[in-house]
Design a protein around this motif. Structure first.
Motif, mmCIF file in Angstrom:
data_model
loop_
_atom_site.group_PDB
_atom_site.id
_atom_site.type_symbol
_atom_site.label_atom_id
_atom_site.label_comp_id
_atom_site.label_asym_id
_atom_site.label_seq_id
_atom_site.Cartn_x
_atom_site.Cartn_y
_atom_site.Cartn_z
ATOM 1 N N ARG A 160 0.828 -1.212 0.000
ATOM 2 C CA ARG A 160 0.000 0.000 0.000
ATOM 3 C C ARG A 160 0.856 1.254 0.000
ATOM 4 O O ARG A 160 0.509 2.265 -0.591
ATOM 5 C CB ARG A 160 -0.871 0.039 1.256
ATOM 6 N N GLY A 161 1.972 1.183 0.641
ATOM 7 C CA GLY A 161 2.832 2.350 0.765
ATOM 8 C C GLY A 161 3.464 2.789 -0.536
ATOM 9 O O GLY A 161 4.087 3.848 -0.615
ATOM 10 N N MET A 162 3.310 1.989 -1.595
ATOM 11 C CA MET A 162 3.912 2.353 -2.876
ATOM 12 C C MET A 162 3.143 3.460 -3.568
ATOM 13 O O MET A 162 3.667 4.161 -4.426
ATOM 14 C CB MET A 162 3.911 1.147 -3.819
ATOM 15 N N MET A 163 1.874 3.593 -3.184
ATOM 16 C CA MET A 163 1.000 4.530 -3.875
ATOM 17 C C MET A 163 1.554 5.942 -3.790
ATOM 18 O O MET A 163 1.864 6.422 -2.705
ATOM 19 C CB MET A 163 -0.387 4.481 -3.240
ATOM 20 N N GLY A 164 1.720 6.571 -4.910
ATOM 21 C CA GLY A 164 2.165 7.949 -4.898
ATOM 22 C C GLY A 164 3.640 8.148 -4.561
ATOM 23 O O GLY A 164 4.119 9.275 -4.552
ATOM 24 N N VAL A 165 4.351 7.080 -4.253
ATOM 25 C CA VAL A 165 5.790 7.251 -3.995
ATOM 26 C C VAL A 165 6.509 7.210 -5.339
ATOM 27 O O VAL A 165 6.457 6.198 -6.025
ATOM 28 C CB VAL A 165 6.340 6.131 -3.076
ATOM 29 N N PRO A 166 7.129 8.323 -5.716
ATOM 30 C CA PRO A 166 7.721 8.315 -7.056
ATOM 31 C C PRO A 166 8.966 7.434 -7.114
ATOM 32 O O PRO A 166 9.643 7.250 -6.101
ATOM 33 C CB PRO A 166 8.079 9.788 -7.285
ATOM 34 N N GLY A 167 9.220 6.936 -8.260
ATOM 35 C CA GLY A 167 10.500 6.262 -8.482
ATOM 36 C C GLY A 167 10.546 4.786 -8.144
ATOM 37 O O GLY A 167 11.563 4.147 -8.358
ATOM 38 N N ILE A 168 9.426 4.232 -7.623
ATOM 39 C CA ILE A 168 9.483 2.794 -7.287
ATOM 40 C C ILE A 168 9.678 1.966 -8.553
ATOM 41 O O ILE A 168 10.503 1.058 -8.600
ATOM 42 C CB ILE A 168 8.192 2.329 -6.566
ATOM 43 N N ALA A 169 8.907 2.314 -9.601
ATOM 44 C CA ALA A 169 9.008 1.537 -10.851
ATOM 45 C C ALA A 169 10.420 1.656 -11.411
ATOM 46 O O ALA A 169 11.034 0.665 -11.800
ATOM 47 C CB ALA A 169 7.978 2.030 -11.865
ATOM 48 N N ALA A 170 10.944 2.895 -11.409
ATOM 49 C CA ALA A 170 12.282 3.093 -11.974
ATOM 50 C C ALA A 170 13.311 2.285 -11.192
ATOM 51 O O ALA A 170 14.172 1.628 -11.780
ATOM 52 C CB ALA A 170 12.638 4.579 -11.930
ATOM 53 N N ARG A 171 13.207 2.305 -9.866
ATOM 54 C CA ARG A 171 14.182 1.546 -9.064
ATOM 55 C C ARG A 171 14.020 0.048 -9.278
ATOM 56 O O ARG A 171 14.995 -0.699 -9.312
ATOM 57 C CB ARG A 171 14.027 1.893 -7.579
ATOM 58 N N THR A 172 12.750 -0.377 -9.418
ATOM 59 C CA THR A 172 12.511 -1.809 -9.651
ATOM 60 C C THR A 172 13.250 -2.245 -10.917
ATOM 61 O O THR A 172 14.014 -3.207 -10.909
ATOM 62 C CB THR A 172 10.992 -2.080 -9.817
ATOM 63 N N PHE A 173 13.035 -1.481 -12.006
ATOM 64 C CA PHE A 173 13.585 -1.964 -13.278
ATOM 65 C C PHE A 173 15.081 -1.714 -13.407
ATOM 66 O O PHE A 173 15.767 -2.463 -14.100
ATOM 67 C CB PHE A 173 12.766 -1.441 -14.452
ATOM 68 N N SER A 174 15.597 -0.707 -12.691
ATOM 69 C CA SER A 174 17.054 -0.575 -12.765
ATOM 70 C C SER A 174 17.709 -1.717 -11.985
ATOM 71 O O SER A 174 18.752 -2.234 -12.383
ATOM 72 C CB SER A 174 17.533 0.806 -12.311
ATOM 73 N N THR A 175 17.047 -2.150 -10.908
ATOM 74 C CA THR A 175 17.588 -3.304 -10.172
ATOM 75 C C THR A 175 17.556 -4.560 -11.039
ATOM 76 O O THR A 175 18.518 -5.315 -11.114
ATOM 77 C CB THR A 175 16.761 -3.549 -8.881
ATOM 78 N N VAL A 176 16.423 -4.749 -11.741
ATOM 79 C CA VAL A 176 16.301 -5.934 -12.596
ATOM 80 C C VAL A 176 17.358 -5.872 -13.705
ATOM 81 O O VAL A 176 18.017 -6.868 -14.012
ATOM 82 C CB VAL A 176 14.885 -6.021 -13.205
ATOM 83 N N ALA A 177 17.551 -4.676 -14.261
ATOM 84 C CA ALA A 177 18.528 -4.537 -15.345
ATOM 85 C C ALA A 177 19.934 -4.856 -14.839
ATOM 86 O O ALA A 177 20.723 -5.484 -15.544
ATOM 87 C CB ALA A 177 18.483 -3.123 -15.910
ATOM 88 N N SER A 178 20.216 -4.457 -13.591
ATOM 89 C CA SER A 178 21.559 -4.729 -13.045
ATOM 90 C C SER A 178 21.797 -6.232 -12.925
ATOM 91 O O SER A 178 22.930 -6.680 -12.824
ATOM 92 C CB SER A 178 21.733 -4.052 -11.687
ATOM 93 N N GLN A 179 20.726 -7.010 -12.937
ATOM 94 C CA GLN A 179 20.844 -8.468 -12.842
ATOM 95 C C GLN A 179 20.927 -9.122 -14.226
ATOM 96 O O GLN A 179 20.894 -10.340 -14.340
ATOM 97 C CB GLN A 179 19.622 -9.042 -12.099
ATOM 98 N N ASP A 180 20.945 -8.310 -15.262
ATOM 99 C CA ASP A 180 21.023 -8.831 -16.633
ATOM 100 C C ASP A 180 19.864 -9.751 -16.987
ATOM 101 O O ASP A 180 20.026 -10.691 -17.745
ATOM 102 C CB ASP A 180 22.331 -9.618 -16.828
ATOM 103 N N ALA A 181 18.709 -9.487 -16.381
ATOM 104 C CA ALA A 181 17.562 -10.347 -16.664
ATOM 105 C C ALA A 181 16.726 -9.711 -17.770
ATOM 106 O O ALA A 181 16.609 -8.491 -17.849
ATOM 107 C CB ALA A 181 16.717 -10.526 -15.419
ATOM 108 N N ASN A 182 16.165 -10.563 -18.597
ATOM 109 C CA ASN A 182 15.356 -10.091 -19.704
ATOM 110 C C ASN A 182 13.892 -10.000 -19.263
ATOM 111 O O ASN A 182 13.284 -11.000 -18.930
ATOM 112 C CB ASN A 182 15.535 -11.103 -20.850
ATOM 113 N N VAL A 183 13.339 -8.795 -19.221
ATOM 114 C CA VAL A 183 11.942 -8.633 -18.806
ATOM 115 C C VAL A 183 11.048 -8.794 -20.036
ATOM 116 O O VAL A 183 11.159 -8.038 -20.993
ATOM 117 C CB VAL A 183 11.709 -7.254 -18.169
ATOM 118 N N LEU A 184 10.183 -9.794 -20.000
ATOM 119 C CA LEU A 184 9.368 -10.064 -21.187
ATOM 120 C C LEU A 184 8.068 -9.298 -21.199
ATOM 121 O O LEU A 184 7.458 -9.112 -22.239
ATOM 122 C CB LEU A 184 9.061 -11.559 -21.274
ATOM 123 N N MET A 185 7.616 -8.886 -20.029
ATOM 124 C CA MET A 185 6.328 -8.212 -19.973
ATOM 125 C C MET A 185 6.206 -7.491 -18.636
ATOM 126 O O MET A 185 6.747 -7.938 -17.638
ATOM 127 C CB MET A 185 5.233 -9.289 -20.083
#
Ligand code: ADP
Ligand code: ASP
Ligand code: MG
Length: 480
Positions: free
Chosen positions: A326-351
């Motif tokens: 619930r605390g994610m609502m309106g907190v900016p940058g969560i999506a960006a941090r999520t995907f930069s973390t995933v990218a740092s793992q060299d994982a391919n996001v399909l969707m």
């Protein structure tokens, strides 16, 4: 100029290769400038890779057994196709030399106890290097002028050895310099698919199934009029024929429809095949080696709209990762941090799919990446998790994406309702949904156990099946 690529089943044995020879001879009657690209015999690349991996694990028997299989399959084909004794002798000598190279490489891997990507690229490309000279000799036996060309001399790539990316300018210069004089002399170049080399000449490969990509790359480099992908089905079908019995060949697809289908698992085309062709607007056709009279599928810039949904595919072996709280609502940058973390793992996001309430973000990665991606996210959001802004990072293994593709879906109302109706009626639960920004694709995430049923029911709901023309065969010609 025509670039013709033949897949593994099309060159599986002497009988299939004879069929290929007939197709090439026939093409040359309409256009004398023909470049042939070939895969390895079916199953050979798998055999090479398995042998190399086993050698790295200390198992030397596997490559010794593979050696005999390679020898038998290639000798049998060569002996049946090449009747000139001198030509045959030379050819068998080359085959044996390649197989000795394979053995030496595997032995080295076994001694080192390690298989690098660079080593794997050399070994996995030997299948094409074994087969192309045989196909060239078979064409010669039929009276055509030919020359075997190793694509390591033509396609220049980066040093991502196992899944290399081409440098199109360098490739264009090299392949034109090498192939155009051959064509001018009236010869048919027979080129190895899948393999390439770095600018320093170190062997690389273009990723599994990459000989389609070789055809796209060389077609663009040579400004071909058409790239023809010859395979074992009647074209790109409305669904995988192994899942849907009444899958039907499609007459036309746009580049983006074909790319979406390929990306989401339609094995018939490598997903990158379209990239080089798009820039130069080169049409790609997908044809059946065992039913050459059938026109197959044309992949072009602007395809005729064949209804709304054209085809569907499924990609398996995936994991759904969810970041929720619930605390994610309106907190900016969560999506960006999520995907930069995933990218740092060299994982391919399909969707990716995000709830509009912003209380969760979920995305799909290949099974193998699930564990380390989740751990990295827990680490990245440790403080938010402690403060209960994010409840948890969870994952659900064993999911699939079913991708529903068709540019005609754009702006057509009711597609989603019909999709969910078809699934709901059969109690198939949709875990997540995403619609591509192109609107040519709706992707559904389902449990692996529901995948085939979902594909069949959607196929039926949109009436994609149909009668095949009398001489058409949408199934494999060779029994698995
Ligand atoms: P090749 O060895 O000729 O490259 P592939 O095995 O790589 O052939 O690709 C052809 C196979 O792709 C077909 O035999 C078929 O089983 C599978 N396939 C999966 N989805 C589709 C689809 N939508 N249309 C056609 N073939 C498909
Ligand atoms: N022989 C290679 C493979 O099996 C390339 C191809 O078939 O396209 O991946
Ligand atoms: Mg293929």
């Amino acid at each position: 100029m025509q670039v013709l690529k033949f897949g593994g089943t099309s060159v599986n044995d002497a009988k299939a290769i004879a069929q290929v020879v007939a197709i090439v001879a026939d093409q040359r009657r309409t256009d004398p400038n023909v470049v042939v690209i070939t895969s390895a015999m079916r199953g050979v690349t798998d055999l090479l890779i398995d042998s190399a991996r086993a050698a790295a694990a200390g198992d030397r028997q596997r490559y010794r057994d593979a050696r005999l299989i390679l020898m038998t399959r290639h000798h049998d084909a060569a002996e049946a196709l090449v009747h000139d004794l001198d030509d045959l002798q030379r050819l068998l000598g080359d085959v044996d030399e390649r197989i000795r190279e394979f053995e030496r490489l595997c032995m080295a891997v076994a001694i080192l106890g390690e298989l690098t990507d660079r080593g794997l690229a050399v070994i996995s490309g030997l299948g094409e290097r074994l087969l192309a000279p045989i196909l060239a000799a078979a064409l010669r036996a039929r009276g055509l002028k030919t020359e075997f060309v190793d694509a390591g001399e033509l396609i220049v790539t980066d040093d991502n050895y196992a899944s290399a990316a081409p440098d199109m300018d360098a490739t264009r210069a090299k392949s034109r310099a090498r192939l155009l004089p051959l064509l001018e002399r009236g010869a048919v170049p027979v080129v190895t698919g899948f393999v390439a080399a770095t600018v320093d000449g170190v062997p690389t490969v273009l990723g599994r199934g990459g000989s389609d990509y070789s055809a796209g790359i060389l077609g663009a480099a040579l400004d071909a009029d058409e790239v023809q992908i010859w395979t074992d089905v009647d074209g790109v079908l409305t669904a995988d024929p192994r899942i849907v019995k009444d899958a039907r060949p499609l007459a036309e697809l746009s580049y983006s429809e074909a790319a979406e289908l390929a990306y989401f698992g339609a094995k018939v085309l490598h997903p990158k095949t379209m990239l080089p062709a798009i820039d130069r607007g080169i049409p790609i056709s997908v044809r059946n080696t065992f039913n050459p009279a059938f026109p197959g599928t044309f992949v072009v810039a602007q395809a005729k709209n064949g209804g709304t949904v054209k085809a569907l595919t499924v990609i398996r072996g995936l994991t759904l990762v969810t970041v929720a709280g619930r605390g994610m609502m309106g907190v900016p940058g969560i999506a960006a941090r999520t995907f930069s973390t995933v990218a740092s793992q060299d994982a391919n996001v399909l969707m990716i799919s995000q709830a509009s309430s912003e209380q969760s973000i979920c995305f799909i990665v290949p099974e193998a990446d699930a564990g380390h991606v989740t751990a990295a996210l827990e680490n990245a959001f440790a403080s938010e998790i402690r403060r209960r802004l994010i409840d948890r990072v969870t994952y659900e293994r064993d999911v699939v994406i079913v991708a529903v593709v068709g540019e005609g879906m754009k702006g057509t109302p009711g597609i989603a309702a019909k999709l969910f109706g078809a699934l709901g009626e059969h109690n198939l639960n949709v875990v997540a949904v995403a619609q591509g920004s192109s609107e040519a694709n709706i992707s559904l995430v389902l449990g692996a156990a529901d995948a085939d049923a979902a594909v069949r029911h959607i196929h039926a709901a949109f009436n994609l099946g149909g009668m095949l023309s009398p001489n058409s065969q949408a199934t494999r010609n060779v029994v698995e």
